[in-house]
Design a protein around this motif. Structure first.
Motif, mmCIF file in Angstrom:
data_model
loop_
_atom_site.group_PDB
_atom_site.id
_atom_site.type_symbol
_atom_site.label_atom_id
_atom_site.label_comp_id
_atom_site.label_asym_id
_atom_site.label_seq_id
_atom_site.Cartn_x
_atom_site.Cartn_y
_atom_site.Cartn_z
ATOM 1 N N ASN A 1 0.801 -1.234 0.000
ATOM 2 C CA ASN A 1 0.000 0.000 0.000
ATOM 3 C C ASN A 1 0.836 1.289 0.000
ATOM 4 O OD1 ASN A 1 -2.540 -1.274 -0.009
ATOM 5 N ND2 ASN A 1 -2.416 -1.616 2.202
ATOM 6 N N SER A 2 2.131 1.182 -0.298
ATOM 7 C CA SER A 2 2.977 2.383 -0.376
ATOM 8 C C SER A 2 3.263 2.706 -1.841
ATOM 9 C CB SER A 2 4.291 2.165 0.373
ATOM 10 O OG SER A 2 5.101 1.209 -0.306
ATOM 11 N N ASN A 3 3.947 3.844 -2.069
ATOM 12 C CA ASN A 3 4.400 4.204 -3.411
ATOM 13 C C ASN A 3 5.874 3.850 -3.539
ATOM 14 O OD1 ASN A 3 1.848 5.284 -3.748
ATOM 15 N ND2 ASN A 3 2.517 7.393 -3.402
ATOM 16 N N LEU B 1 5.302 3.732 -8.940
ATOM 17 C CA LEU B 1 4.146 2.836 -8.905
ATOM 18 C C LEU B 1 3.402 3.104 -7.604
ATOM 19 C CD1 LEU B 1 2.602 0.478 -10.176
ATOM 20 C CD2 LEU B 1 4.166 -1.085 -8.995
ATOM 21 N N LYS B 2 2.132 3.509 -7.707
ATOM 22 C CA LYS B 2 1.356 3.927 -6.540
ATOM 23 C C LYS B 2 0.568 2.767 -5.935
ATOM 24 C CE LYS B 2 0.694 8.676 -8.219
ATOM 25 N NZ LYS B 2 -0.312 9.700 -8.575
ATOM 26 N N ASN B 3 0.359 2.866 -4.616
ATOM 27 C CA ASN B 3 -0.453 1.882 -3.883
ATOM 28 C C ASN B 3 -0.059 0.442 -4.236
ATOM 29 O OD1 ASN B 3 -2.000 3.999 -2.709
ATOM 30 N ND2 ASN B 3 -3.240 4.086 -4.574
ATOM 31 N N LEU C 1 11.097 -6.139 -8.140
ATOM 32 C CA LEU C 1 10.386 -5.543 -7.010
ATOM 33 C C LEU C 1 9.859 -6.627 -6.072
ATOM 34 C CD1 LEU C 1 9.032 -3.101 -5.572
ATOM 35 C CD2 LEU C 1 7.054 -3.469 -7.094
ATOM 36 N N THR C 2 10.112 -6.431 -4.767
ATOM 37 C CA THR C 2 9.572 -7.301 -3.722
ATOM 38 C C THR C 2 8.638 -6.469 -2.855
ATOM 39 O OG1 THR C 2 11.612 -8.605 -3.686
ATOM 40 C CG2 THR C 2 10.144 -8.832 -1.798
ATOM 41 N N VAL C 3 7.459 -6.987 -2.580
ATOM 42 C CA VAL C 3 6.478 -6.286 -1.752
ATOM 43 C C VAL C 3 6.328 -7.027 -0.423
ATOM 44 C CG1 VAL C 3 4.108 -5.435 -1.595
ATOM 45 C CG2 VAL C 3 5.259 -5.526 -3.823
ATOM 46 N N VAL C 4 6.448 -6.288 0.678
ATOM 47 C CA VAL C 4 6.392 -6.904 2.008
ATOM 48 C C VAL C 4 5.331 -6.209 2.860
ATOM 49 C CG1 VAL C 4 8.805 -7.633 1.955
ATOM 50 C CG2 VAL C 4 8.227 -5.380 2.864
#
Length: 205
Positions: A27-29, A95-97, A126-129
């Motif tokens: 949920n971050s940019n 890249l938003k949200n 990109l890794t999303v945590v």
């Protein structure tokens, strides 16, 4: 061969920076950096961002160095944040949200018609945590502390050894001086200090 070297020298290059891995919170940019270089300039340059090699998320064009890029098409959650009229030819995006499904490979592709349609690209993973975890450096600190302590002890031991050897050398030099002095006084008479004691005859059996 000479023409080949000339062609290589003017080749288009694309870069995403020193590291090609990015970590972002859910949920971050997140910024996806990209720059390009060309020695002979560019005209009607085309750049495209792809997600996992197939999905186009941003498509733009740049008329010349004097003009900023203009949008051709993009994903609604992608925003262009670069500039090409300054020193760096920056074509970065945000890249938003970010969602967990956004994790993957992002490719920055550039084509320059002025270089006979030379093309080049660079890739970011990109890794999303859910949350950022601070690296536990306890073991590293312990190892550094132990190694530092051992080095300190070794230096201290070497210093003590040098001091002890210095003292021993000085002591030995002092003894030598005493021996020389004593041997010089062995011939004194009248019972003065340093004279030899009167030797007694061995007892008869």
């Amino acid at each position: 061969p000479g023409l080949h070297v000339f062609a290589v020298a003017f080749a288009l290059e694309v870069s995403v920076g020193k590291t090609n891995t990015v970590m972002a919170l859910n949920n971050s940019n997140v910024l996806l950096p990209c720059t390009f270089t060309t020695c002979i300039g560019f005209q009607d340059l085309v750049f495209t961002w792809y997600f996992n090699s197939t999905e186009m998320i941003y498509h733009g064009k740049i008329k010349s160095k004097a003009s900023e890029p203009f949008l051709v098409g993009r994903n609604p959650r992608v925003e262009f944040v670069g500039s090409t009229t300054g020193k760096d030819n920056n074509i970065s995006i945000v890249l938003k949200n970010v969602e967990f499904s956004d994790a993957g490979k992002y490719t920055c592709h550039v084509r320059n018609p002025k270089e006979k349609n030379a093309q080049h690209n660079a890739t970011i993973f990109l890794t999303v945590v859910q949350k950022m975890v601070e690296a536990d450096n306890t073991v590293t600190l312990i190892i550094v502390g132990v190694v530092g302590g051992l080095i300190g002890l070794l230096i201290l031991f070497m210093l003590i050894k040098r001091v002890v050897l210095f003292i021993i050398k000085k002591t030995q030099d002092g003894k030598k001086e005493c021996l020389v002095s004593s041997s010089g006084n062995d011939n004194t008479e009248n019972g003065l200090a340093g004279s030899k004691a009167e030797q007694k005859a061995p007892p008869k059996a």
